[in-house]
Design an enzyme around this catalytic site. Structure first.
Site, PDB file in Angstrom:
ATOM      1  CD  GLU A  76      -3.445  -1.499   2.191  1.00  9.94           C
ATOM      2  OE1 GLU A  76      -2.742  -0.239   3.099  1.00  9.94           O
ATOM      3  OE2 GLU A  76      -3.510  -2.238   2.429  1.00  9.94           O
ATOM      4  CG  ASN A 110      -1.383  -6.349  -1.874  1.00  9.78           C
ATOM      5  OD1 ASN A 110      -1.127  -7.260  -2.226  1.00  9.78           O
ATOM      6  ND2 ASN A 110      -1.051  -6.733  -0.757  1.00  9.78           N
ATOM      7  CG  HIS A 157     -10.597  -5.572   0.289  1.00  8.00           C
ATOM      8  ND1 HIS A 157     -10.566  -7.055   1.073  1.00  8.00           N
ATOM      9  CD2 HIS A 157      -8.712  -5.301   0.432  1.00  8.00           C
ATOM     10  CE1 HIS A 157      -9.146  -7.102   1.670  1.00  8.00           C
ATOM     11  NE2 HIS A 157      -8.635  -6.340   1.126  1.00  8.00           N
ATOM     12  CD  GLU A 216      -5.429  -7.977   1.079  1.00  9.79           C
ATOM     13  OE1 GLU A 216      -5.593  -7.125   1.677  1.00  9.79           O
ATOM     14  OE2 GLU A 216      -3.521  -7.106   1.253  1.00  9.79           O
ATOM     15  CG  ASP A 226     -12.526  -9.533   1.385  1.00 12.54           C
ATOM     16  OD1 ASP A 226     -12.882  -8.419   0.588  1.00 12.54           O
ATOM     17  OD2 ASP A 226     -12.204  -8.923   2.096  1.00 12.54           O
TER      18      ASP A 226
HETATM   19  O1  9MR Z   1      -6.860  -9.096   7.768  1.00 10.91           O
HETATM   20  C1  9MR Z   1      -5.831  -8.199   8.791  1.00 10.91           C
HETATM   21  C2  9MR Z   1      -6.976  -7.641  10.278  1.00 10.91           C
HETATM   22  O2  9MR Z   1      -6.955  -8.405  11.207  1.00 10.91           O
HETATM   23  C3  9MR Z   1      -6.397  -6.917  10.665  1.00 10.91           C
HETATM   24  O3  9MR Z   1      -6.744  -5.810  11.935  1.00 10.91           O
HETATM   25  C4  9MR Z   1      -5.807  -5.136  10.376  1.00 10.91           C
HETATM   26  C5  9MR Z   1      -5.111  -4.084  10.545  1.00 10.91           C
HETATM   27  O4  9MR Z   1      -4.313  -2.915   9.537  1.00 10.91           O
HETATM   28  O5  9MR Z   1      -5.130  -5.900   8.311  1.00 10.91           O
HETATM   29  C6  9MR Z   1      -6.005  -6.564   8.057  1.00 10.91           C
HETATM   30  O6  9MR Z   1      -5.756  -7.270   6.840  1.00 10.91           O
HETATM   31  C7  9MR Z   1      -4.897  -5.930   5.813  1.00 10.91           C
HETATM   32  C8  9MR Z   1      -3.770  -6.765   4.641  1.00 10.91           C
HETATM   33  O7  9MR Z   1      -2.827  -7.260   5.858  1.00 10.91           O
HETATM   34  C9  9MR Z   1      -3.213  -5.248   4.150  1.00 10.91           C
HETATM   35  N1  9MR Z   1      -4.480  -5.442   3.093  1.00 10.91           N
HETATM   36  C10 9MR Z   1      -5.838  -4.523   4.042  1.00 10.91           C
HETATM   37  C11 9MR Z   1      -6.374  -5.455   4.811  1.00 10.91           C
HETATM   38  C12 9MR Z   1      -7.540  -5.905   5.257  1.00 10.91           C
HETATM   39  O8  9MR Z   1      -7.452  -4.721   6.956  1.00 10.91           O
END
Ligand code: 9MR
Length: 476
Positions: free
Chosen positions: A170, A211, A247, A275, A277
């Site tokens: 990001e 990513n 997402h 990722e 969903d």
């Molecule tokens: O799934 C992850 C969640 O459990 C955490 O609380 C969160 C914190 O930022 O991160 C989530 O995973 C993220 C991923 O690492 C990067 N892209 C977005 C995902 C969803 O927030």
């Protein structure tokens, strides 16, 4: 994701609909294709085996606490061939204080993957989020050494064990500018090349990825990623792929998804959906889950259609362990498995898109000339000067439709400004809505949902006459 700017969901189905049967065709389709858990897990019909037969992988993400959930691990270990630790490889876990490393939580997930012969995606080495405050509090002059030490130590610990690393996660804002995080502030955009070179030095064989989210379609943010990749490749910086988090919001797959992935692979990198969903408004309905099923099939078909798309990872196993409800209140049900780990229509549509039940060389029956029979249902949601329209085209004929073009006349004063799941041309008057790469094939009884945004000058009615390849459609 705390700094994330979500795309706002637009209201769906809040306005007028024509035909009491609007969406019933898709609903029936979804119900008919829901597999019981036992069948979904049967040998030879797993997402994993189907994907591998097509030359791609299907993965999921789990966290350490998920390892205690036997229903979840049973599915993760059988249905998926790639595993991403959801949180355990992030900086706040692996180096909570400077020079003090903790790989125990991630190692447990690595062991689970190895015990189930799954490959692993490492996530993530350099990210502004889940970053301990000691890093963001460092004087700028010390950030580079801290970043390089973190990458070297972690990538060395996992050397030889991972398929890929999300080296930088990001890096961009929505407008395509670099995110002003600790790394950019200290090193400028050169932190990306430095991170990639450091990771390559630590593990020569792992695939190195950048990513990000909201880069799935053509837009300023994906342009920025494209330009970065182009620049890195021209400098000989080690970079193997780009991860598209995906997402999505149900019904809003970008129409430029495939074209966007293809422009990246043309630069000589792989692409992966990392990722996935697809959130729906809660409570989920038969119609919204059918839309989600169509979206999942769209993602699978898009990846299959792009040479260099190596695989798809869903973020979480089931709706019960998805991050969506906690971050987007009122939304959820975003995965292929429901809260009780039963497969949803999106599971079936993904498996079908991967060739389930089609035998070794599927060959669709050609459309009978002039034999098209169709039904169109729709709903419009209008406000001051704008509207959105959701349309569902159902093949009511006996033959498979291979590619569709639906003609209709827009009411006077309406001008199309955008569309999803179909390409519309021109923007006023007599419109042709044409299928995209992933939704052109409609078996008898199957439906495709698409829609558009438009401006209007007062007349917000739906088109009344639709014809498919020259033959009028019923309008329920
Ligand atoms: O799934 C992850 C969640 O459990 C955490 O609380 C969160 C914190 O930022 O991160 C989530 O995973 C993220 C991923 O690492 C990067 N892209 C977005 C995902 C969803 O927030």
């Amino acid at each position: 994701m705390s700094v994330r700017t979500p795309r706002l969901p637009r209201p769906r189905h809040a306005g007028r609909a024509f035909g009491a049967a609007a969406f019933t065709a898709v609903a029936a389709l979804a119900a008919a294709t829901l597999l019981p858990t036992s069948q979904a897990g049967a040998a030879g019909t797993t997402l994993r085996s189907l994907a591998e037969a097509k030359g791609i992988y299907f993965g999921t993400a789990i966290t350490q606490s998920d390892l205690n959930n036997s229903a979840l691990t049973a599915i993760a270990g059988s249905q998926f061939g790639m595993l991403t630790p959801g949180n355990e490889m992030k900086w706040d876990t692996t180096e909570p204080s400077r020079g003090s490393f903790n790989f125990a939580p991630a190692d447990r997930i690595v062991s689970f993957a190895q015990a189930n012969s799954m490959r692993l995606r490492g996530h993530t080495l350099v990210w502004h989020n889940q970053l301990p405050s000691w890093v963001s509090g460092l004087p700028a002059a010390q950030v580079k050494a801290a970043m390089e030490n973190h990458i070297t130590t972690e990538a060395t610990h996992y050397k030889g064990k991972l398929y890929a690393w999300d080296v930088v996660n990001e890096p961009f804002n929505e407008d395509g500018s670099f995110r002003a995080d600790a790394f950019y502030n200290a090193m400028g955009s050169g932190f990306v090349a430095d991170a990639l070179r450091t990771a390559r030095a630590a593990d020569p064989n792992v695939k190195l990825y950048l990513n990000d989210y909201n880069i799935e379609g053509l837009n300023p943010k994906s342009d920025a990623m494209y330009n970065l990749v182009k620049s890195l490749k021209s400098q000989g910086v080690p970079l193997d792929g780009v991860g598209f988090q995906a997402h999505f919001i149900a019904g809003q797959l970008p129409s430029t998804f495939k074209a966007n992935l293809q422009r990246f692979t043309a630069l000589g990198v792989n692409v992966a959906i990392t990722e996935l969903d697809d959130r729906v408004q809660l409570p989920a309905t038969t119609a919204s889950l059918a839309q989600q099923a169509s979206d999942y099939a769209g993602v699978v078909n898009t990846c299959l259609a792009v040479t260099g798309c190596v695989g798809i990872t869903q973020w979480g196993v089931g709706d019960a362990d998805s991050w969506i409800p906690g971050t987007f209140p009122g939304y959820g049900a975003a995965t292929m498995y429901d809260a009780n780990y039963r497969p949803k229509p999106a599971y079936t549509s993904s498996a079908t898109a991967l060739g389930a039940g089609t035998g070794p060389s599927p060959s669709p029956t050609p459309t009978a000339p002039g034999g098209a029979s169709c039904k169109v249902t729709g709903a419009v949601n209008a406000w001051n000067t704008g509207l959105t329209e959701d349309l569902t085209l159902t093949n009511t004929g006996p033959s498979t439709i291979n590619g569709w073009s639906l003609a209709f006349t827009l009411p006077a004063g309406q001008t199309v400004t955008g569309s999803w799941n179909a390409s519309l041309t021109p923007t006023t008057g007599q419109i042709a809505a044409t299928s995209l790469s992933y939704n052109g094939t409609l078996a008898p009884g199957a439906s495709a949902s698409f829609g558009f945004q438009a401006t209007h000058t007062g007349n917000t009615s739906l088109p009344t006459v639709f014809s498919l390849n020259g033959t009028p459609c019923a309008t329920a």
